[in-house]
Motif scaffolding. Structure first.
Motif, short mmCIF file in Angstrom:
data_model
loop_
_atom_site.label_atom_id
_atom_site.label_comp_id
_atom_site.label_asym_id
_atom_site.label_seq_id
_atom_site.Cartn_x
_atom_site.Cartn_y
_atom_site.Cartn_z
N LEU A 26 0.17 -0.71 0.39
CA LEU A 26 -0.03 -0.19 -0.03
C LEU A 26 1.08 1.32 -0.01
O LEU A 26 1.64 0.94 0.54
N GLU A 27 0.63 2.45 -0.93
CA GLU A 27 1.42 2.99 -0.85
C GLU A 27 0.22 4.30 -0.91
O GLU A 27 -0.72 4.61 -1.54
N GLY A 28 0.91 5.85 0.20
CA GLY A 28 0.42 6.92 0.36
C GLY A 28 1.35 7.96 -0.04
O GLY A 28 2.25 7.88 0.15
N ILE A 29 -0.15 8.47 -1.55
CA ILE A 29 1.17 9.98 -1.37
C ILE A 29 0.32 11.30 -1.15
O ILE A 29 -1.19 11.28 -1.37
N THR A 71 3.27 15.14 -5.80
CA THR A 71 1.19 15.17 -6.52
C THR A 71 1.14 14.42 -7.28
O THR A 71 1.73 13.56 -8.19
N ILE A 72 -0.26 14.52 -7.34
CA ILE A 72 -1.17 13.43 -7.83
C ILE A 72 -0.93 14.07 -9.35
O ILE A 72 -1.34 12.98 -10.40
N THR A 73 -0.06 14.64 -9.30
CA THR A 73 -0.59 15.64 -10.95
C THR A 73 0.50 15.19 -11.48
O THR A 73 1.39 15.39 -12.79
N LYS A 74 2.13 14.51 -10.61
CA LYS A 74 3.07 14.04 -11.26
C LYS A 74 3.78 12.81 -10.64
O LYS A 74 3.99 13.03 -9.68
N PRO A 104 5.60 9.80 -9.60
CA PRO A 104 7.06 8.64 -9.74
C PRO A 104 7.25 8.05 -11.31
O PRO A 104 5.84 6.66 -10.66
N SER A 105 8.19 8.20 -12.42
CA SER A 105 7.89 6.84 -13.86
C SER A 105 8.54 6.31 -13.24
O SER A 105 6.97 5.03 -14.17
N GLU A 106 8.99 5.87 -12.04
CA GLU A 106 8.75 3.54 -12.31
C GLU A 106 8.09 3.68 -11.71
O GLU A 106 7.23 2.19 -11.65
N TRP A 107 6.65 4.57 -11.02
CA TRP A 107 5.03 3.41 -11.02
C TRP A 107 4.58 2.95 -11.82
O TRP A 107 2.91 2.41 -12.20
N THR A 108 4.62 3.34 -13.27
CA THR A 108 4.39 3.16 -14.51
C THR A 108 3.49 1.39 -14.68
O THR A 108 4.65 0.83 -14.22
N TRP A 124 -7.32 18.06 -12.70
CA TRP A 124 -7.59 17.15 -12.98
C TRP A 124 -7.63 16.01 -13.54
O TRP A 124 -7.52 14.94 -13.60
N GLY A 125 -7.56 16.52 -15.23
CA GLY A 125 -6.82 16.09 -16.06
C GLY A 125 -6.04 15.24 -16.09
O GLY A 125 -5.76 13.95 -16.69
N GLN A 126 -5.07 15.94 -15.71
CA GLN A 126 -3.54 15.89 -15.65
C GLN A 126 -3.74 14.64 -14.00
O GLN A 126 -3.59 13.38 -14.81
N ALA A 127 -3.93 14.73 -13.29
CA ALA A 127 -4.56 13.43 -12.26
C ALA A 127 -5.12 12.15 -12.98
O ALA A 127 -4.20 11.48 -12.73
N ILE A 128 -6.03 12.18 -13.57
CA ILE A 128 -6.55 11.11 -14.22
C ILE A 128 -5.81 10.01 -14.93
O ILE A 128 -5.55 8.97 -14.98
N LYS A 129 -5.16 10.89 -15.51
CA LYS A 129 -4.25 10.39 -16.90
C LYS A 129 -2.84 10.12 -16.07
O LYS A 129 -2.65 8.83 -16.42
N GLU A 130 -2.55 10.34 -14.72
CA GLU A 130 -1.49 10.24 -13.70
C GLU A 130 -2.06 8.19 -13.99
O GLU A 130 -1.29 7.89 -13.68
N MET A 131 -3.39 8.75 -13.43
CA MET A 131 -3.92 7.15 -12.50
C MET A 131 -4.20 6.20 -13.79
O MET A 131 -4.11 5.15 -13.50
N MET A 132 -4.36 6.91 -14.90
CA MET A 132 -4.24 5.53 -16.17
C MET A 132 -2.82 4.95 -16.45
O MET A 132 -2.99 3.88 -16.48
N ARG A 133 -1.82 5.65 -16.36
CA ARG A 133 -0.60 5.39 -16.95
C ARG A 133 -0.39 4.55 -15.42
O ARG A 133 0.54 3.49 -16.02
#
Ligand SMILES: C[S@@+](CC[C@H](N)C(=O)[O-])C[C@H]1O[C@@H](n2cnc3c(N)ncnc32)[C@H](O)[C@@H]1O
Length: 305
Positions: free
Chosen positions: A99-102, A128-131, A133-137, A157-166
């Motif tokens: 479990l990771e919390g950010i 931030t949820i908007t960016k 870590p790259s290693e979390w892909t 909001w758009g960036q956050a949801i995009k990051e969630m998808m990634r």
């Protein structure tokens, strides 16, 4: 149980909190953030109350998608605050799930290891949820986020949801919990206009719950589910209404510094006026049968291909 806190080497965590303090509340100072609620002891207590209230509203289900977690699966809680959701979730998944919390602010992280369940792996990091870590892909089976309504600007909001998808694995799920509108009577309407003005001024989306389904679909999520529940506000609704009143008045009272620092936004001129407006809202909730706030849980899946 080991808890890891990762602090990035930035100026984002000033020890000189004086400049962000206002009449006794302490706020985050993450660069560029418009988040309007405090990060302090009373807020930690409120988040605990809020978690109980929201879990109860959804029959104590805190994870909506049907996921069979396996050893090594990862869960991310975005904007984890005090980690209260993770501390509940850890008891509902197999031992070897990570479990990771950010969060942009570490002040609320559960640093006392006695608070943590005696098994599992739980890490807390600042970011931030908007960016992310790259290693979390493509490493998370579930990304959870609750109540960033008072934090994310429209483009975020758009960036956050995009990051969630990634960061989700194919077939992984996202779950977002957000507040909707609240209503009671005239005083509540006035107060809602004030909050709306504050949010507009900061670029925040008070109506994010109306927009989230289309944002999820636009980002490529499928199986978009919407679960909307009413939460009664005020003593007319008994114990649950009193708890809900305490929680949501705690949210609004927490906006004191942002409102007063913005000159009262044309609604109040002094701290006393602010307090008495909120006292009147509270009284209206207690005396208005049907006073309520809606709450939504959205969940959606990252396509397998
Ligand atoms: C209202 S609290 C909710 C905490 C937690 N999700 C819960 O439900 O108990 C919102 C949290 O989001 C965090 N936050 C605000 N902006 C953020 C961002 N861009 N990325 C990550 N966390 C953020 C705040 O610091 C705060 O801890």
């Amino acid at each position: 149980m080991e808890i890891t806190v990762i602090r990035p080497a930035t100026e984002a965590f000033p020890e000189d909190i004086d400049r962000i303090q206002h009449v006794g509340r302490v706020y985050q100072s993450f660069p560029g953030s418009e988040y309007v609620l405090p990060s302090d002891g009373p807020e930690r207590d409120r988040l605990a109350l809020q978690h109980r209230l929201l879990a109860g509203t959804f029959e104590n289900r805190i994870m909506m998608p049907e996921i069979s977690f396996e050893a090594g699966d990862r869960i991310l809680d975005s904007g984890c605050g005090s980690g209260v959701w993770l501390l509940d979730a850890i008891n509902q998944v197999p031992n070897a799930v990570v479990l990771e919390g950010i969060d942009i602010e570490s002040r609320l992280f559960p640093m006392d290891s006695k608070l943590i369940a005696t098994r599992g792996n739980m890490n807390f990091s600042i970011g931030t949820i908007t960016k992310l870590p790259s290693e979390w892909t493509a490493t998370f089976t579930l990304v959870h986020q609750r109540l960033l309504i008072a934090a994310l600007r429209a483009e975020e909001w758009g960036q956050a949801i995009k990051e969630m998808m990634r960061v989700l694995v194919p077939g992984g799920w996202v779950q977002l919990g957000e507040a909707g509108a609240w209503q009671a009577g005239k005083t509540t309407e006035k107060h809602r206009s004030l909050v709306d003005k504050l949010f507009v001024k900061r670029g925040l989306l008070l109506d994010c719950s109306d927009r989230i389904p289309s944002m999820l679909r636009a980002a490529g999520f499928s199986n978009v589910h919407i679960d909307k529940r009413p939460i009664s506000l005020g003593s007319w609704a008994g114990e649950v209404g009193i708890e809900a009143r305490e929680n949501f008045m705690g949210v609004f009272r927490g906006m004191k510094s942002p409102v007063l620092n913005a000159g009262g936004l044309g609604y109040v001129n002094t701290e006393e006026e602010w307090e008495s407006l909120l006292d009147a809202v509270e009284e209206e909730w207690d005396n208005t049968e049907g006073a309520e706030m809606s709450f939504f849980i959205f969940y959606a899946q990252k396509p397998l291909f």
